[in-house]
Design a protein around this motif. Structure first.
Motif, short mmCIF file in Angstrom:
data_model
loop_
_atom_site.label_atom_id
_atom_site.label_comp_id
_atom_site.label_asym_id
_atom_site.label_seq_id
_atom_site.Cartn_x
_atom_site.Cartn_y
_atom_site.Cartn_z
N SER A 48 2.15 -1.88 4.73
CA SER A 48 1.22 -2.56 3.67
C SER A 48 -0.20 -2.40 4.33
O SER A 48 -0.44 -2.50 5.63
CB SER A 48 1.63 -3.75 3.38
OG SER A 48 1.59 -4.74 4.15
N TYR A 63 -1.52 -1.60 -1.06
CA TYR A 63 -0.25 -0.99 -1.25
C TYR A 63 0.94 -1.57 -0.39
O TYR A 63 0.31 -2.31 0.67
CB TYR A 63 -0.31 0.56 -0.86
CG TYR A 63 -0.26 0.82 0.63
CD1 TYR A 63 1.15 0.92 1.09
CD2 TYR A 63 -1.31 0.99 1.43
CE1 TYR A 63 1.12 1.25 2.58
CE2 TYR A 63 -1.20 1.27 2.84
CZ TYR A 63 0.01 1.37 3.25
OH TYR A 63 0.02 1.42 4.78
N LEU A 128 1.66 -0.30 -5.95
CA LEU A 128 0.18 -0.06 -5.93
C LEU A 128 -0.59 -1.14 -6.71
O LEU A 128 -0.19 -1.30 -7.91
CB LEU A 128 -0.34 1.21 -6.16
CG LEU A 128 -1.66 1.30 -6.26
CD1 LEU A 128 -2.37 1.33 -4.77
CD2 LEU A 128 -2.13 2.47 -6.93
N TRP A 164 -3.68 8.33 0.85
CA TRP A 164 -2.83 7.73 1.33
C TRP A 164 -1.89 8.76 2.17
O TRP A 164 -1.09 8.63 2.94
CB TRP A 164 -1.96 6.97 0.22
CG TRP A 164 -0.75 6.27 0.68
CD1 TRP A 164 -0.73 4.83 1.35
CD2 TRP A 164 0.69 6.77 0.94
NE1 TRP A 164 0.78 4.47 1.73
CE2 TRP A 164 1.29 5.74 1.36
CE3 TRP A 164 1.22 7.92 0.63
CZ2 TRP A 164 2.54 5.85 1.76
CZ3 TRP A 164 2.63 8.16 1.02
CH2 TRP A 164 3.39 7.29 1.54
#
Length: 456
Positions: A48, A63, A128, A164
Motif C-alpha cells: 500500500s 492504493y 483505490l 502504478w
C-alpha cells in the motif's frame, strides 16, 4: 557463492538503492509487513502507498494491493481494480474492509478476522481511494476537493494505473479487469472507456484490459428514477398516491437537480418508508444511524453517500489508529482531518455527472469486452428494477433467457445472458452484495472470471 554475496550486499544497501532498480525499491517500500490485529497464517503479500497523479496540484491517490495466495498461482492470476462510489466514498472502507477484502474488522475496532469468501482467493486485488480527498488520498490544492467530478476522477484513475504499472511491472500485460458498485457505475465504464480507447493500435498493451463488472450501479438517470420509484411502490414502501406524485413531480433524468415539487414528494416518501435501511430493506438498521443514511442531496436525492451498517463504525475506528496508518504507509503528509469512510466535501460538491452511461456501454459492448452487471434484489437505493430498465434500453439480443441459478440446490438468484452483456441478480442481497451474500457473491465473481454462466 558470488551470487549469494551479491544478494547479501544488495539487502544491506537496500535503503540507498545500490543494487535495486527503482520499481523493486518502491515495491519493498510499499510492502505491508503486518497489519495491527491481523490474524496469523496469511498466505499472500500486501502492498500500500501513494501514487502521484498530478504534480502541479499535488494530487496523490492511495492504493492497497492484496495479492492472491502464492500457493494458488498469484503470478498468473488476473489483476482487478476495485472502486467504490458515493461519490466520495472509500474503497478501503467498503470494498476492502466490508465486502471482498481478506479481512473484516471486529467490533472493538482494533482486531481483524479472515474473510473466507475474499475475492483475492481468485485474483489479485487493487483497491483505490478515489478521487483525491477520499480516504487517505489527498491534494495539496484545497480547491480540488470542491471541484471533483466524473471526468477528472476517470483521468486521474487512468494516470494512477499508468504510474502504478511502472511501480509493479510484473503486472504489465496481465489480464486486467475493473469492478465496482453504486456510483462506481459511473467510474467503472468511464475508466474502461479511457483504457480501451488509449489501448487502440497497441499490439501488446501494458494495461491488458479484458472487461468490467458492476453491482447495483448508477447507470442512467431516467431509468434509475423510474425503476427506484417502482421498486418502492411494488415492495410496499410507499403509498399509491405518493407513487403517482413522484411519477408526476420528478423530471426523470432531464436535469442535474430535482425540482422543488420533486423534493417535496421525496420527503413524503421518506416519511412513509419509516426507519428502514434502504440499502437492505429486510435487515435491521444499525441503531442511531438513520439520520446519516437518509441525508437527501442533489443529483440522486434519495441516495445518501454509502451503505451505513454498523461495520462502518469499526472501519473509522481501525483506520484512524496511528499504528494502522503506519503499517499501511498512509497519511504520510499528516492531513488535517480524520480518515472517514466518505468525504462530505467531495460528495456534496460534485461537479460533472453525465445523465447516462448507456452510450459507453454500447461502445464497450461493440468492442467485445466482457461486461457483467449484477444486482442485489433487496436494495431500494439502486434497485434491481432500475438496472433492468437500463439494460432493456440497450436493446441487446438475448442469448440465454431468464433462468434461476443455484448454490447447493438453493436458488441464489436469476440471470439473463445478452449478446455482449451478462446480468445476474443475487437474492436477499442489499446494496453491498458481498456483505450480505458473501458465498453467492464469490460464486458470481468466479463465474465472471471464468466467463461461464451462473451454475444451474
Amino acid at each position: 557463492m558470488g551470487h549469494c554475496l551479491f544478494s547479501v550486499i544488495c539487502i544491506l544497501f537496500l535503503l540507498v538503492g545500490t543494487c535495486f532498480s527503482s520499481p523493486i525499491r518502491d515495491q519493498l517500500r510499499d510492502r505491508i509487513t503486518e497489519l495491527p490485529g491481523q490474524p496469523g497464517n496469511v498466505g499472500f503479500a500486501q502492498f500500500s502507498g501513494y501514487v502521484t497523479v498530478n504534480d502541479q496540484a499535488g494530487r496523490a491517490l492511495f492504493y492497497w494491493l492484496v495479492e492472491s495466495s502464492s500457493s494458488r498461482g498469484a503470478k498468473s492470476r488476473p489483476l482487478v481494480l476495485w472502486l467504490n462510489g458515493g461519490p466520495g466514498c472509500s474503497s478501503v472502507a467498503y470494498g476492502a474492509a466490508e465486502e471482498i477484502g481478506p479481512f473484516r474488522i471486529r467490533p472493538d475496532g482494533k482486531t481483524l478476522y479472515s474473510n473466507p469468501y475474499a475475492w483475492n482467493n481468485l485474483a489479485n486485488f487493487l483497491f483505490l481511494e478515489s478521487p483525491a480527498g477520499v480516504g487517505f488520498s489527498y491534494s495539496n490544492t484545497t480547491s480540488d476537493l470542491y471541484t471533483a467530478g466524473d471526468q477528472r476522477t476517470a483521468e486521474d484513475a487512468y494516470t494512477f494505473l499508468i504510474h502504478w504499472f511502472e511501480r509493479f511491472p510484473q503486472y504489465k500485460h496481465r489480464d486486467f479487469y475493473i469492478a465496482g458498485e453504486s456510483y462506481a457505475g459511473h467510474y467503472v465504464p468511464q475508466l474502461s472507456q479511457i483504457v480501451y480507447q488509449r489501448n487502440k493500435g497497441i499490439q501488446n498493451p501494458i494495461i491488458n484490459f479484458k472487461g468490467f463488472l458492476v453491482g447495483n450501479a448508477v447507470t442512467d438517470d431516467y431509468h434509475d428514477y423510474i425503476g427506484t420509484f417502482e421498486y418502492w411502490w411494488t415492495h410496499g414502501l410507499i403509498s399509491d398516491s405518493t407513487y403517482r406524485m413522484l411519477r408526476v413531480a420528478c423530471d426523470f433524468g432531464s436535469s442535474q437537480h430535482p425540482s422543488l415539487e420533486c423534493m417535496k414528494a421525496l420527503k413524503v416518501a421518506e416519511v412513509e418508508q419509516g426507519n428502514i435501511d434502504p440499502y437492505s430493506i429486510f435487515t435491521r438498521p444499525c441503531n442511531n444511524t438513520g439520520s446519516l443514511r437518509r441525508n437527501l442531496r442533489g443529483h440522486y436525492p434519495w441516495m445518501s453517500r454509502a451503505y451505513d451498517p454498523c461495520t462502518e463504525r469499526y472501519s473509522e475506528m481501525y483506520f484512524n489508529l496511528p499504528e494502522v496508518q503506519k503499517a499501511l504507509h498512509a497519511n504520510t503528509t499528516m492531513i488535517s482531518y480524520q480518515w472517514k469512510t466518505c468525504s462530505d466535501i467531495v460528495g456534496n460538491y460534485w461537479a460533472d455527472s453525465p445523465l447516462s452511461m448507456l452510450p459507453l456501454y454500447s461502445e464497450l459492448i461493440a468492442a467485445g469486452l466482457r461486461i457483467w452487471v449484477y444486482s442485489g434484489d433487496t436494495d431500494a437505493v439502486v434497485p434491481v428494477t432500475a438496472t433492468r430498465y437500463s439494460i432493456d434500453a440497450l436493446k441487446l439480443q438475448t442469448i440465454t433467457n431468464w433462468y434461476p441459478w443455484y448454490d447447493n440446490g438453493k436458488v441464489g438468484g436469476w440471470s439473463q445472458v445478452y449478446k455482449g452483456l451478462t446480468f445476474v441478480t443475487v437474492t436477499g442481497a442489499g446494496h453491498e452484495v458481498p456483505l450480505h451474500r458473501p458465498r453467492q457473491a464469490f460464486i458470481l465473481f468466479r463465474s465472471f472470471l471464468e466467463n461461464k454462466p451462473m451454475p444451474r
